[in-house]
Design a protein around this motif. Structure first.
Motif, PDB file in Angstrom:
ATOM      1  N   ASP A 174       0.805  -1.227   0.000  1.00  0.00           N
ATOM      2  CA  ASP A 174       0.000   0.000   0.000  1.00  0.00           C
ATOM      3  C   ASP A 174       0.839   1.280   0.000  1.00  0.00           C
ATOM      4  O   ASP A 174       0.387   2.312  -0.457  1.00  0.00           O
ATOM      5  N   LEU A 175       2.045   1.222   0.585  1.00  0.00           N
ATOM      6  CA  LEU A 175       2.835   2.445   0.774  1.00  0.00           C
ATOM      7  C   LEU A 175       3.935   2.562  -0.273  1.00  0.00           C
ATOM      8  O   LEU A 175       4.385   1.561  -0.828  1.00  0.00           O
ATOM      9  N   GLY A 176       4.390   3.794  -0.511  1.00  0.00           N
ATOM     10  CA  GLY A 176       5.575   4.014  -1.335  1.00  0.00           C
ATOM     11  C   GLY A 176       6.795   3.546  -0.550  1.00  0.00           C
ATOM     12  O   GLY A 176       6.711   3.318   0.663  1.00  0.00           O
ATOM     13  N   ILE A 177       7.952   3.424  -1.223  1.00  0.00           N
ATOM     14  CA  ILE A 177       9.148   2.867  -0.588  1.00  0.00           C
ATOM     15  C   ILE A 177       9.567   3.683   0.641  1.00  0.00           C
ATOM     16  O   ILE A 177       9.920   3.143   1.685  1.00  0.00           O
ATOM     17  N   ARG A 178       9.480   5.019   0.548  1.00  0.00           N
ATOM     18  CA  ARG A 178       9.939   5.863   1.646  1.00  0.00           C
ATOM     19  C   ARG A 178       9.077   5.690   2.895  1.00  0.00           C
ATOM     20  O   ARG A 178       9.585   5.414   3.978  1.00  0.00           O
ATOM     21  N   GLU A 179       7.762   5.779   2.724  1.00  0.00           N
ATOM     22  CA  GLU A 179       6.862   5.592   3.875  1.00  0.00           C
ATOM     23  C   GLU A 179       6.939   4.161   4.372  1.00  0.00           C
ATOM     24  O   GLU A 179       6.829   3.910   5.568  1.00  0.00           O
TER      25      GLU A 179
END
Ligand code: CAA
Length: 261
Positions: free
Chosen positions: A220-225
């Protein structure tokens, strides 16, 4: 334990919950009563503190041949929409915090493929057959297939599978990474799933829960988050007893006795 009309439920190894879909006359077609029973059995394992991981399987012939076509053929839009048809399926994955391993032998078509993909780890036997044939019935996947299959095997392959309704063999599923492993016999597939579940159940339930949660966040999240989420959870585990137990055991060359706290 409880007895079910469409399921066989047991605990074949310490810490392992085992559910077998058992509606052989309809190739385990996923009628609403079956899904409600599955919900109930999974909920019981979720709350049972002695269970660390769960295996879901079908028969050698069929994991599940889909949602029950005969049950839904006369459904109207307002009944489907108004009564949130299939909504009870989504619950399965959202409440289940313990790892679920799906062991697929035979047909996993339509809702059967979608149910198999709701597992955290999927294993296949040599004659497993995956597919989303809904297009042939004048509909589309309705229990997450268009989303989970695409995340699992990529857009081009998922688009081809869903638009043609063509099946995916066990070998292909292994090569595409839809399943973690392909076994040589149905028994090896089921036993392999039970062995993996037993291994997972031998670890701290706190750490296992956190690991599953962190991996799922990557969907669900981008790599950073996602990495930030992982870091927070990792830091949080230093507040658990099991982190102290696990690392002290390593330093003292002993095996850890988990507290699950
Ligand atoms: N729903 C209801 N009944 C089903 C079923 C299903 N999805 N799949 C199989 N059955 C029943 C058959 O009707 C048959 O019952 P009868 O003996 O009463 O006739 C019995 O199971 C055995 O099936 P077959 O005789 O068809 O067995 P086969 O070996 O010849 O074929 C098969 C096997 C290729 C899997 C074939 O049964 C088939 O194509 N099934 C339907 C697959 C499908 O389209 N699944 C998608 C459903 S839609 C969906 O799942 C929506 C969603 O996204 C949630």
């Amino acid at each position: 334990g409880k007895t079910y009309e469409h399921l066989l439920v047991s605990s074949p190894k310490p810490g392992v919950g085992f559910i077998q879909l058992n509606r052989p006359k309809a190739l385990n077609a996923l009628c609403t009563p079956l899904i409600l029973e599955l919900n109930s059995a999974l909920r019981d394992f979720q709350t049972d503190k002695s269970i660390g991981a769960i295996v879901l399987t079908g028969s050698d012939r069929a994991f599940a041949a889909g949602a029950d076509i005969k049950e839904m053929k006369d459904l109207t839009f307002s009944a489907a929409y108004g009564n949130d048809f299939i909504e009870s399926w989504s619950d399965l994955v959202t409440f289940l915090k313990k790892p679920l391993i799906t062991a697929v032998n035979g047909y996993a078509l339509g809702g059967g493929c979608e149910l198999a993909m709701m597992g955290d780890i999927m294993y296949a036997g040599p004659k497993a057959v995956f597919g989303q044939p809904e297009i042939k019935l004048g509909v589309i996947p309705g229990a997450g297939g268009s989303q989970r299959l695409t995340k699992a095997i990529g857009k081009a392959r998922a688009m081809e599978t869903i638009l043609t309704g063509d099946n995916i063999s066990a070998k292909q599923a292994g090569e595409w990474g839809l399943v973690a492993k392909v076994f040589e016999t149905p028994e090896e597939c089921t036993n392999g799933a039970i062995a993996t579940a037993e291994k997972i159940a031998s670890y701290s339930q706190i750490a296992v829960k956190a690991a599953k949660e962190a991996v799922n966040k990557s969907q669900d999240l981008g790599i950073r988050e996602g990495v930030e989420f992982e870091r927070r959870v990792f830091h949080g585990l230093f507040g658990s007893k099991d982190q102290k137990i696990g690392m002290a055991a390593f330093a003292e060359k002993k095996s850890p006795e988990w507290s699950n706290e």
